[in-house]
Design a protein around this motif. Structure first.
Motif, PDB file in Angstrom:
ATOM      1  N   ARG A  43      11.677   2.304  -1.076  1.00 54.38           N
ATOM      2  CA  ARG A  43      10.382   2.175  -1.742  1.00 54.38           C
ATOM      3  C   ARG A  43       9.379   1.382  -0.920  1.00 54.38           C
ATOM      4  O   ARG A  43       8.185   1.654  -0.967  1.00 54.38           O
ATOM      5  CB  ARG A  43      10.580   1.527  -3.113  1.00 54.38           C
ATOM      6  CG  ARG A  43      11.269   2.469  -4.058  1.00 54.38           C
ATOM      7  CD  ARG A  43      11.717   1.786  -5.310  1.00 54.38           C
ATOM      8  NE  ARG A  43      12.295   2.754  -6.232  1.00 54.38           N
ATOM      9  CZ  ARG A  43      12.634   2.473  -7.486  1.00 54.38           C
ATOM     10  NH1 ARG A  43      12.428   1.250  -7.954  1.00 54.38           N
ATOM     11  NH2 ARG A  43      13.145   3.391  -8.253  1.00 54.38           N
ATOM     12  N   LEU A  44       9.879   0.391  -0.184  1.00 60.40           N
ATOM     13  CA  LEU A  44       8.972  -0.366   0.677  1.00 60.40           C
ATOM     14  C   LEU A  44       8.434   0.548   1.774  1.00 60.40           C
ATOM     15  O   LEU A  44       7.231   0.575   2.051  1.00 60.40           O
ATOM     16  CB  LEU A  44       9.686  -1.580   1.280  1.00 60.40           C
ATOM     17  CG  LEU A  44       8.889  -2.385   2.301  1.00 60.40           C
ATOM     18  CD1 LEU A  44       7.538  -2.804   1.743  1.00 60.40           C
ATOM     19  CD2 LEU A  44       9.679  -3.612   2.751  1.00 60.40           C
ATOM     20  N   GLU A  45       9.346   1.317   2.344  1.00 60.58           N
ATOM     21  CA  GLU A  45       8.948   2.239   3.412  1.00 60.58           C
ATOM     22  C   GLU A  45       7.923   3.239   2.864  1.00 60.58           C
ATOM     23  O   GLU A  45       6.895   3.506   3.485  1.00 60.58           O
ATOM     24  CB  GLU A  45      10.220   2.920   3.942  1.00 60.58           C
ATOM     25  CG  GLU A  45      10.032   3.753   5.189  1.00 60.58           C
ATOM     26  CD  GLU A  45       9.556   5.148   4.843  1.00 60.58           C
ATOM     27  OE1 GLU A  45       8.646   5.645   5.522  1.00 60.58           O
ATOM     28  OE2 GLU A  45      10.069   5.723   3.866  1.00 60.58           O
ATOM     29  N   GLU A  46       8.201   3.756   1.668  1.00 65.46           N
ATOM     30  CA  GLU A  46       7.344   4.767   1.054  1.00 65.46           C
ATOM     31  C   GLU A  46       5.979   4.180   0.678  1.00 65.46           C
ATOM     32  O   GLU A  46       4.932   4.802   0.927  1.00 65.46           O
ATOM     33  CB  GLU A  46       8.037   5.289  -0.199  1.00 65.46           C
ATOM     34  CG  GLU A  46       7.690   6.710  -0.546  1.00 65.46           C
ATOM     35  CD  GLU A  46       8.637   7.244  -1.608  1.00 65.46           C
ATOM     36  OE1 GLU A  46       9.786   7.561  -1.242  1.00 65.46           O
ATOM     37  OE2 GLU A  46       8.240   7.313  -2.788  1.00 65.46           O
ATOM     38  N   ALA A  47       6.000   2.996   0.087  1.00 66.80           N
ATOM     39  CA  ALA A  47       4.743   2.359  -0.318  1.00 66.80           C
ATOM     40  C   ALA A  47       3.862   2.105   0.900  1.00 66.80           C
ATOM     41  O   ALA A  47       2.652   2.314   0.872  1.00 66.80           O
ATOM     42  CB  ALA A  47       5.026   1.051  -1.057  1.00 66.80           C
ATOM     43  N   ARG A  48       4.488   1.656   1.995  1.00 65.01           N
ATOM     44  CA  ARG A  48       3.706   1.391   3.201  1.00 65.01           C
ATOM     45  C   ARG A  48       3.107   2.670   3.771  1.00 65.01           C
ATOM     46  O   ARG A  48       2.014   2.666   4.318  1.00 65.01           O
ATOM     47  CB  ARG A  48       4.579   0.718   4.262  1.00 65.01           C
ATOM     48  CG  ARG A  48       4.990  -0.683   3.874  1.00 65.01           C
ATOM     49  CD  ARG A  48       5.876  -1.276   4.931  1.00 65.01           C
ATOM     50  NE  ARG A  48       5.136  -1.545   6.163  1.00 65.01           N
ATOM     51  CZ  ARG A  48       5.714  -1.831   7.313  1.00 65.01           C
ATOM     52  NH1 ARG A  48       7.013  -1.874   7.409  1.00 65.01           N
ATOM     53  NH2 ARG A  48       4.973  -2.078   8.384  1.00 65.01           N
ATOM     54  N   LYS A  50       2.429   5.509   1.981  1.00 58.87           N
ATOM     55  CA  LYS A  50       1.540   6.216   1.069  1.00 58.87           C
ATOM     56  C   LYS A  50       0.301   5.440   0.636  1.00 58.87           C
ATOM     57  O   LYS A  50      -0.736   6.027   0.361  1.00 58.87           O
ATOM     58  CB  LYS A  50       2.317   6.609  -0.196  1.00 58.87           C
ATOM     59  CG  LYS A  50       3.325   7.720   0.017  1.00 58.87           C
ATOM     60  CD  LYS A  50       3.889   8.165  -1.321  1.00 58.87           C
ATOM     61  CE  LYS A  50       4.898   9.289  -1.172  1.00 58.87           C
ATOM     62  NZ  LYS A  50       5.606   9.530  -2.451  1.00 58.87           N
ATOM     63  N   LEU A  51       0.434   4.131   0.508  1.00 58.77           N
ATOM     64  CA  LEU A  51      -0.660   3.380  -0.105  1.00 58.77           C
ATOM     65  C   LEU A  51      -1.744   3.019   0.902  1.00 58.77           C
ATOM     66  O   LEU A  51      -1.457   2.503   1.974  1.00 58.77           O
ATOM     67  CB  LEU A  51      -0.142   2.104  -0.780  1.00 58.77           C
ATOM     68  CG  LEU A  51       0.780   2.313  -1.978  1.00 58.77           C
ATOM     69  CD1 LEU A  51       1.243   0.973  -2.511  1.00 58.77           C
ATOM     70  CD2 LEU A  51       0.073   3.100  -3.065  1.00 58.77           C
ATOM     71  N   ASP A  59      -8.837  -1.553  -3.946  1.00 57.15           N
ATOM     72  CA  ASP A  59      -7.564  -1.433  -4.654  1.00 57.15           C
ATOM     73  C   ASP A  59      -6.674  -0.446  -3.891  1.00 57.15           C
ATOM     74  O   ASP A  59      -7.153   0.322  -3.067  1.00 57.15           O
ATOM     75  CB  ASP A  59      -7.839  -0.899  -6.077  1.00 57.15           C
ATOM     76  CG  ASP A  59      -6.623  -1.030  -6.975  1.00 57.15           C
ATOM     77  OD1 ASP A  59      -5.613  -1.618  -6.546  1.00 57.15           O
ATOM     78  OD2 ASP A  59      -6.691  -0.549  -8.125  1.00 57.15           O
ATOM     79  N   PHE A  60      -5.369  -0.485  -4.183  1.00 62.75           N
ATOM     80  CA  PHE A  60      -4.479   0.480  -3.557  1.00 62.75           C
ATOM     81  C   PHE A  60      -4.673   1.856  -4.164  1.00 62.75           C
ATOM     82  O   PHE A  60      -4.961   1.982  -5.360  1.00 62.75           O
ATOM     83  CB  PHE A  60      -3.019   0.063  -3.731  1.00 62.75           C
ATOM     84  CG  PHE A  60      -2.618  -1.051  -2.816  1.00 62.75           C
ATOM     85  CD1 PHE A  60      -2.648  -0.885  -1.444  1.00 62.75           C
ATOM     86  CD2 PHE A  60      -2.220  -2.275  -3.320  1.00 62.75           C
ATOM     87  CE1 PHE A  60      -2.284  -1.911  -0.593  1.00 62.75           C
ATOM     88  CE2 PHE A  60      -1.851  -3.312  -2.481  1.00 62.75           C
ATOM     89  CZ  PHE A  60      -1.886  -3.131  -1.119  1.00 62.75           C
ATOM     90  N   VAL A  61      -4.492   2.871  -3.335  1.00 59.26           N
ATOM     91  CA  VAL A  61      -4.609   4.244  -3.820  1.00 59.26           C
ATOM     92  C   VAL A  61      -3.700   5.135  -2.973  1.00 59.26           C
ATOM     93  O   VAL A  61      -3.523   4.887  -1.774  1.00 59.26           O
ATOM     94  CB  VAL A  61      -6.087   4.721  -3.756  1.00 59.26           C
ATOM     95  CG1 VAL A  61      -6.643   4.576  -2.350  1.00 59.26           C
ATOM     96  CG2 VAL A  61      -6.234   6.152  -4.222  1.00 59.26           C
ATOM     97  N   GLU A  62      -3.060   6.123  -3.620  1.00 62.39           N
ATOM     98  CA  GLU A  62      -2.292   7.119  -2.874  1.00 62.39           C
ATOM     99  C   GLU A  62      -3.222   8.273  -2.560  1.00 62.39           C
ATOM    100  O   GLU A  62      -3.641   8.990  -3.462  1.00 62.39           O
ATOM    101  CB  GLU A  62      -1.132   7.641  -3.731  1.00 62.39           C
ATOM    102  CG  GLU A  62       0.098   6.745  -3.715  1.00 62.39           C
ATOM    103  CD  GLU A  62       1.273   7.370  -4.455  1.00 62.39           C
ATOM    104  OE1 GLU A  62       1.856   6.681  -5.303  1.00 62.39           O
ATOM    105  OE2 GLU A  62       1.591   8.534  -4.184  1.00 62.39           O
ATOM    106  N   GLU A  88      -7.820 -10.612  -6.092  1.00 60.43           N
ATOM    107  CA  GLU A  88      -6.718  -9.718  -5.705  1.00 60.43           C
ATOM    108  C   GLU A  88      -6.569  -8.574  -6.697  1.00 60.43           C
ATOM    109  O   GLU A  88      -7.091  -8.636  -7.808  1.00 60.43           O
ATOM    110  CB  GLU A  88      -5.399 -10.511  -5.645  1.00 60.43           C
ATOM    111  CG  GLU A  88      -5.218 -11.320  -4.375  1.00 60.43           C
ATOM    112  CD  GLU A  88      -5.204 -10.466  -3.117  1.00 60.43           C
ATOM    113  OE1 GLU A  88      -5.223  -9.222  -3.229  1.00 60.43           O
ATOM    114  OE2 GLU A  88      -5.203 -11.039  -2.019  1.00 60.43           O
ATOM    115  N   ILE A  89      -5.817  -7.559  -6.310  1.00 56.39           N
ATOM    116  CA  ILE A  89      -5.643  -6.408  -7.192  1.00 56.39           C
ATOM    117  C   ILE A  89      -4.950  -6.796  -8.501  1.00 56.39           C
ATOM    118  O   ILE A  89      -5.164  -6.161  -9.517  1.00 56.39           O
ATOM    119  CB  ILE A  89      -4.871  -5.257  -6.517  1.00 56.39           C
ATOM    120  CG1 ILE A  89      -3.521  -5.748  -6.000  1.00 56.39           C
ATOM    121  CG2 ILE A  89      -5.669  -4.639  -5.397  1.00 56.39           C
ATOM    122  CD1 ILE A  89      -2.560  -4.583  -5.835  1.00 56.39           C
ATOM    123  N   GLY A 109      -9.711  -9.658  -1.622  1.00 58.05           N
ATOM    124  CA  GLY A 109      -8.524  -9.779  -0.779  1.00 58.05           C
ATOM    125  C   GLY A 109      -8.148 -11.223  -0.502  1.00 58.05           C
ATOM    126  O   GLY A 109      -7.448 -11.511   0.464  1.00 58.05           O
TER     127      GLY A 109
END
Lengths: 200, 200
Positions: A43-48, A50-51, A59-62, A88-89, A109
């Motif tokens: 999930r860390l790999e994926e979040a990095r 995709k986000l 804000d974060f967005v995919e 922060e978000i 930020g």
């Protein structure tokens, strides 16, 4: 202890709020629970991957778009004249949970902090000025935290925004809902008195 | 929030001692600091690949041997007759830092806890009995923590070891070095009085 253990512990120690004891507990947990480790790694790999940060609010967005924009900034039902500036978000999320705000957001930020070496350049202040200059914004709510750094940052921003002709406001100070006057600190009580309102 | 963010936060929430706010702070940190994320991903993967449990004491060891043994268990300078039973490898490390113990260790991997569903089968008790039966051990120090679960586990083990003819002991209770009597809890003070020793 083996080198691989020490390296894992030291990399957990980099996380905010994690001390030596906790890093060891976390390392032990990750080594003893394979599914949890698998999840975290994946999930860390994926979040990095995709986000990304929304080009507007931060804000974060995919998104795969060249200039990513989050659903909230694309939402045409929100008030364009009202901008809420948060640190922060997590603050943005809390505001949304309150359902009391229907304007737009801007995530700084962080806050100005000489101690942590955070100056104006490290925050999304340039982007904030650009948004205000180019837009329909009439009021900027400086919703930084009621801490020393948060106050300093809000004061700094208020000065910066003065020439731009927008109204700047700050969230009200007072008693928390469900709290007890008996246990409120002096500062909070003084502010609550100062901000008292007539019963209609 | 985007799905990738929620998944990352929920997988950090699995870590011991991490609440929702902290999981969000950690996720934010990992997404904002690429070198820290890289380190964590790489080191966790490496630690999981390299670290095995020592077949004797249960501590972590980097080894490719079919039956891995840690440096401490291989050390011929240590006392074979004295075995110190601890809950976790963190306890073993603390004992080693004290430089006051020169015997062998046995890591249980936890304590008996009905609440957490940890019974004797979940701990390395079978291995402990085997070591005692096959060996030169004359004294077993039951160095579980001075908590309810730690006491229960020590009492359980003491019963189990009685027929094996080894002496079982427990670490002394008392005041911590550098602490203040004024702030000591009643239980600690009662135990410190009970265990008082003559000045020579």
């Amino acid at each position: 202890m083996p080198k691989a253990w020490n390296l894992l512990v030291s990399s957990l120690l980099n996380l905010p709020g994690v001390g030596p004891k906790m890093a060891e507990r976390m390392a032990l947990h990750l080594l003893r629970h394979d599914p949890d480790s698998d999840d975290l790694l994946q999930r860390l790999e994926e979040a990095r991957r995709k986000l990304r940060r929304c080009s507007q609010c931060g804000d974060f967005v995919e998104s795969d778009a060249p200039v990513p924009t989050c659903p909230l900034c694309r939402d045409t039902d929100r008030e364009d004249s009202l901008l809420c500036v948060v640190e922060e978000i997590g603050d943005l999320q809390a505001m949304e949970r309150s359902r009391a705000f229907r304007g737009r957001y801007h995530v700084l930020g962080g806050v100005l902090s000489a101690l942590d070496g955070v100056g104006p350049e490290e925050l999304r202040i340039h982007e904030l000025l650009q948004r205000i200059r180019s837009g329909k914004i009439t009021e900027v709510i400086l919703a930084t935290n009621p801490t020393a750094e948060g106050e300093t940052t809000a004061a700094y921003l208020a000065d910066l925004l003065k020439p731009l002709g927008v109204q700047t406001t700050r969230l009200a100070y007072g008693l928390s809902s469900g709290s007890a006057i008996q246990y409120a600190d002096e500062f909070t009580l003084a502010r609550a008195l100062e901000g008292r309102r007539p019963l209609s």
